[in-house]
Design a protein around this motif. Sequence first.
Motif, PDB file in Angstrom:
ATOM      1  N   GLN A  37     -51.888 -28.561 -24.759  1.00  0.00           N
ATOM      2  CA  GLN A  37     -52.088 -28.754 -23.290  1.00  0.00           C
ATOM      3  C   GLN A  37     -52.730 -30.026 -22.937  1.00  0.00           C
ATOM      4  O   GLN A  37     -53.028 -30.818 -22.188  1.00  0.00           O
ATOM      5  N   LYS A  38     -53.662 -30.548 -24.372  1.00  0.00           N
ATOM      6  CA  LYS A  38     -54.529 -31.650 -24.170  1.00  0.00           C
ATOM      7  C   LYS A  38     -53.969 -33.297 -24.620  1.00  0.00           C
ATOM      8  O   LYS A  38     -54.443 -33.964 -23.482  1.00  0.00           O
ATOM      9  N   ASP A  40     -51.005 -33.200 -24.354  1.00  0.00           N
ATOM     10  CA  ASP A  40     -50.260 -33.465 -23.472  1.00  0.00           C
ATOM     11  C   ASP A  40     -48.636 -33.819 -24.577  1.00  0.00           C
ATOM     12  O   ASP A  40     -47.541 -34.379 -24.442  1.00  0.00           O
ATOM     13  N   PHE A  41     -48.924 -33.630 -26.600  1.00  0.00           N
ATOM     14  CA  PHE A  41     -47.826 -33.459 -27.184  1.00  0.00           C
ATOM     15  C   PHE A  41     -47.409 -32.383 -27.164  1.00  0.00           C
ATOM     16  O   PHE A  41     -47.620 -30.834 -27.837  1.00  0.00           O
ATOM     17  N   LYS A  42     -46.209 -31.825 -26.235  1.00  0.00           N
ATOM     18  CA  LYS A  42     -45.288 -30.845 -26.146  1.00  0.00           C
ATOM     19  C   LYS A  42     -43.886 -30.619 -26.966  1.00  0.00           C
ATOM     20  O   LYS A  42     -43.192 -30.002 -26.545  1.00  0.00           O
ATOM     21  N   PHE A  43     -44.351 -31.015 -28.219  1.00  0.00           N
ATOM     22  CA  PHE A  43     -43.477 -30.677 -28.968  1.00  0.00           C
ATOM     23  C   PHE A  43     -43.293 -29.538 -30.251  1.00  0.00           C
ATOM     24  O   PHE A  43     -44.148 -29.941 -31.241  1.00  0.00           O
ATOM     25  N   PRO A  44     -43.526 -28.152 -30.235  1.00  0.00           N
ATOM     26  CA  PRO A  44     -43.927 -27.290 -30.944  1.00  0.00           C
ATOM     27  C   PRO A  44     -42.445 -27.554 -32.018  1.00  0.00           C
ATOM     28  O   PRO A  44     -43.406 -27.258 -33.415  1.00  0.00           O
ATOM     29  N   LEU A  45     -41.257 -27.735 -32.018  1.00  0.00           N
ATOM     30  CA  LEU A  45     -41.027 -27.811 -33.947  1.00  0.00           C
ATOM     31  C   LEU A  45     -41.454 -29.124 -34.776  1.00  0.00           C
ATOM     32  O   LEU A  45     -41.867 -28.858 -35.746  1.00  0.00           O
ATOM     33  N   THR A  46     -42.332 -29.828 -33.812  1.00  0.00           N
ATOM     34  CA  THR A  46     -42.747 -31.444 -34.880  1.00  0.00           C
ATOM     35  C   THR A  46     -44.125 -30.307 -34.798  1.00  0.00           C
ATOM     36  O   THR A  46     -44.336 -31.526 -36.152  1.00  0.00           O
ATOM     37  N   VAL A  47     -44.485 -29.953 -34.184  1.00  0.00           N
ATOM     38  CA  VAL A  47     -46.093 -29.499 -34.666  1.00  0.00           C
ATOM     39  C   VAL A  47     -45.694 -28.411 -36.240  1.00  0.00           C
ATOM     40  O   VAL A  47     -46.493 -28.910 -37.039  1.00  0.00           O
ATOM     41  N   SER A  48     -44.592 -27.983 -36.180  1.00  0.00           N
ATOM     42  CA  SER A  48     -44.299 -26.561 -36.812  1.00  0.00           C
ATOM     43  C   SER A  48     -44.130 -27.151 -38.427  1.00  0.00           C
ATOM     44  O   SER A  48     -44.372 -27.184 -39.099  1.00  0.00           O
ATOM     45  N   CYS A  49     -43.379 -28.614 -38.346  1.00  0.00           N
ATOM     46  CA  CYS A  49     -42.658 -29.525 -39.754  1.00  0.00           C
ATOM     47  C   CYS A  49     -44.043 -29.223 -39.779  1.00  0.00           C
ATOM     48  O   CYS A  49     -44.148 -30.229 -40.825  1.00  0.00           O
ATOM     49  N   LEU A 101     -47.460 -20.701 -27.655  1.00  0.00           N
ATOM     50  CA  LEU A 101     -48.175 -21.254 -27.273  1.00  0.00           C
ATOM     51  C   LEU A 101     -48.751 -22.145 -26.433  1.00  0.00           C
ATOM     52  O   LEU A 101     -49.219 -23.005 -25.759  1.00  0.00           O
ATOM     53  N   ARG A 102     -47.266 -22.782 -26.051  1.00  0.00           N
ATOM     54  CA  ARG A 102     -47.143 -24.201 -25.033  1.00  0.00           C
ATOM     55  C   ARG A 102     -47.120 -23.248 -23.948  1.00  0.00           C
ATOM     56  O   ARG A 102     -47.808 -24.422 -22.531  1.00  0.00           O
ATOM     57  N   PHE A 103     -46.479 -21.688 -23.390  1.00  0.00           N
ATOM     58  CA  PHE A 103     -46.570 -21.702 -22.279  1.00  0.00           C
ATOM     59  C   PHE A 103     -47.518 -20.536 -21.819  1.00  0.00           C
ATOM     60  O   PHE A 103     -47.376 -20.705 -20.825  1.00  0.00           O
ATOM     61  N   ILE A 104     -48.503 -19.914 -22.946  1.00  0.00           N
ATOM     62  CA  ILE A 104     -48.858 -18.967 -22.535  1.00  0.00           C
ATOM     63  C   ILE A 104     -50.241 -19.424 -23.329  1.00  0.00           C
ATOM     64  O   ILE A 104     -50.355 -20.027 -23.970  1.00  0.00           O
ATOM     65  N   ASN A 281     -58.856 -20.513 -18.955  1.00  0.00           N
ATOM     66  CA  ASN A 281     -57.287 -19.556 -18.608  1.00  0.00           C
ATOM     67  C   ASN A 281     -58.119 -18.217 -17.490  1.00  0.00           C
ATOM     68  O   ASN A 281     -58.857 -17.059 -17.854  1.00  0.00           O
ATOM     69  N   PRO A 282     -56.909 -17.626 -16.714  1.00  0.00           N
ATOM     70  CA  PRO A 282     -57.970 -17.063 -15.773  1.00  0.00           C
ATOM     71  C   PRO A 282     -57.841 -15.343 -16.739  1.00  0.00           C
ATOM     72  O   PRO A 282     -56.082 -15.402 -17.133  1.00  0.00           O
ATOM     73  N   ILE A 283     -58.086 -14.767 -16.659  1.00  0.00           N
ATOM     74  CA  ILE A 283     -58.100 -13.493 -17.286  1.00  0.00           C
ATOM     75  C   ILE A 283     -59.128 -12.154 -16.146  1.00  0.00           C
ATOM     76  O   ILE A 283     -60.299 -12.497 -15.336  1.00  0.00           O
ATOM     77  N   SER A 284     -57.622 -11.178 -15.608  1.00  0.00           N
ATOM     78  CA  SER A 284     -58.039 -10.451 -14.674  1.00  0.00           C
ATOM     79  C   SER A 284     -58.642  -9.863 -15.214  1.00  0.00           C
ATOM     80  O   SER A 284     -58.813  -9.134 -16.307  1.00  0.00           O
ATOM     81  N   ALA A 285     -59.444  -8.315 -14.610  1.00  0.00           N
ATOM     82  CA  ALA A 285     -59.958  -6.784 -15.397  1.00  0.00           C
ATOM     83  C   ALA A 285     -59.042  -6.744 -16.166  1.00  0.00           C
ATOM     84  O   ALA A 285     -59.446  -5.771 -17.199  1.00  0.00           O
TER      85      ALA A 285
END
Length: 342
Positions: A37-38, A40-49, A101-104, A281-285
């Motif tokens: 998110q911060k 902007d490294f939107k590469f989950p495969l690379t992070v996992s590797c 984690l990238r999307f939610i 991130n917004p969390i409703s009751a």
Amino acid sequence: MEESVIFQWSVFRSVLAILQWWGFNVTVIIMNKWIFQKLDFKFPLTVSCVHFICSSIGAYVVIKVLKIKPLIMVEPEDRWRRIFPMSFVFCINIVLGNVSLRFIPVSFMQTIKSFTPATTVVLQWLVWRKHFEWRIWASLIPIVGGILLTSITELSFNMFGFCAALFGCLATSTKTILAESLLHGYKFDSINTVYYMAPFATMILGLPAILVEGNGVINWFHTHESVWPALVIIFSSGVLAFCLNFSIFYVIHSTTAVTFNVAGNLKVAVAVLVSWLIFHNPISAMNAVGCAITLVGCTFYGYVRHMLSQQSPPPGTPRTPRTPRNRMELLPLVNDKLDDKV
């Protein structure tokens, strides 16, 4: 007096083990979310590797160089016949967690991950034809209900991230079931598990990461303002992910099964709270209520599982072989000790 001192030390050691487990686990989750998110490294495969590479090196150093943990010998044939299939599912599990984690938000992802006990029981019932007592099925009701309520009321709902997290639960359940048959006869601890599985996972994920995300990573290198500080954070998350395995090993040997179960569910609550404080991130009751119901259901499931495991079979009942190829009632922990690997 001596017994009192021993008891106090035991309690202190258990609390310390749980706190450092929480610390490593929550830090890794938050850092991964920060990377996506911060930075902007939107590469989950690379992070996992990167995590797998750091864990492979770390396990080798701990076992071969520092000799902190003894190596559990595995036959070369078993490495491909047993370890490799486990590594493949293990890899899918970690990747799906990072993709979600990238999307939610972290809070939503952690709540969905608590769905794992339900998927494990259902898979064992469908695939292995195992039979469970009605109390096990009843304990799953609040888990499923809490997940449904959380999903319906999630303000940052993303279908792709939701599906990734849900399939991650299925991968975790599959890993738990396969471990009973494929790793039967090996007394693996968390470090030896990483020692054998992380190199296979790196090999499995390396080529797809290059093909799918290679160009994007290269473009990120050329466009990101502070590349080196960002790389330090990315590789630090890999190092902390390996350290998490030490914390899991320590907490398992310092606490009881019930304490481990309760602490695991409280860990989810801590991760949700910390992520909300950092990312806002917004969390409703109703969303918070759904999360709470899910965690209470997981705790109840763990309690039921523990109570059933303490029951002695009637006199004359033959011992059930510890293999899922027979009709054995396998009741995994809510937070299985392999779940947080890498």
